[in-house]
Design a protein around this motif. Structure first.
Motif, short mmCIF file in Angstrom:
data_model
loop_
_atom_site.label_atom_id
_atom_site.label_comp_id
_atom_site.label_asym_id
_atom_site.label_seq_id
_atom_site.Cartn_x
_atom_site.Cartn_y
_atom_site.Cartn_z
N ARG A 97 -4.19 24.54 25.45
CA ARG A 97 -5.35 24.72 24.55
C ARG A 97 -4.90 25.31 23.22
O ARG A 97 -5.39 24.91 22.16
CB ARG A 97 -6.40 25.60 25.22
CG ARG A 97 -7.24 24.86 26.25
CD ARG A 97 -8.43 25.70 26.72
NE ARG A 97 -8.01 26.83 27.54
CZ ARG A 97 -7.80 26.78 28.86
NH1 ARG A 97 -7.99 25.65 29.51
NH2 ARG A 97 -7.43 27.85 29.52
N GLU A 100 -3.42 22.56 21.21
CA GLU A 100 -4.47 21.72 20.63
C GLU A 100 -5.07 22.38 19.38
O GLU A 100 -5.33 21.71 18.38
CB GLU A 100 -5.57 21.45 21.66
CG GLU A 100 -5.16 20.47 22.73
CD GLU A 100 -6.24 20.25 23.78
OE1 GLU A 100 -7.35 20.81 23.64
OE2 GLU A 100 -5.96 19.52 24.73
N ARG A 101 -5.29 23.69 19.45
CA ARG A 101 -5.82 24.41 18.27
C ARG A 101 -4.84 24.31 17.10
O ARG A 101 -5.24 24.03 15.97
CB ARG A 101 -6.09 25.87 18.61
CG ARG A 101 -7.34 26.11 19.41
CD ARG A 101 -7.74 27.58 19.47
NE ARG A 101 -6.69 28.47 19.93
CZ ARG A 101 -6.41 28.74 21.20
NH1 ARG A 101 -7.11 28.19 22.16
NH2 ARG A 101 -5.44 29.58 21.51
#
Length: 122
Positions: A97, A100-101
């Protein structure tokens, strides 16, 4: 701080960076990332991963061996099959995650990188 303490601290930092580079190498292949994402759904046998991902059995096995060596997945025998799972699912998904950020913030810069981008022959 003495010179010896500084040297030991530098060696410790270099070892930590080397370990981090090894960790990221485990995620540096799209097939391995695909396997990790699929294992985030739960345990799977090699044959299941082959069927779900459309990759050759040898490819899946080779990448699972890498992930296993990196400590990113676990394997347990079940009859004649081997069952694979993420070793640390919550931490792995937190890392993905975060990636992805960061990818969202860099836009196309990562894929357009002239040294390591999507168009560069590996």
């Amino acid at each position: 701080m003495t010179k010896q303490m500084r040297d030991e601290s530098l060696i410790g930092e270099q070892e930590a960076l080397a370990a981090a580079a090894c960790l990221f190498h485990g995620f540096s292949d799209t097939s391995r990332l695909t396997i990790v994402q699929h294992l985030s759904l739960g345990e799977h046998r090699v044959v299941d991963l082959v069927a779900h991902l459309g990759l050759a059995q040898s490819t899946v096995s080779r990448h699972l061996a890498c992930l296993l060596d990196c400590g990113l997945v676990t394997m347990r025998p079940e009859g004649r099959a081997s069952i694979y799972a993420l070793a640390h699912p919550e931490a792995t998904m937190d890392l993905l995650r975060g990636a992805e950020r960061l990818l969202g913030l860099t836009g196309d810069a990562v894929t357009l990188c002239p040294r390591h981008g999507a168009g560069v022959a590996q």
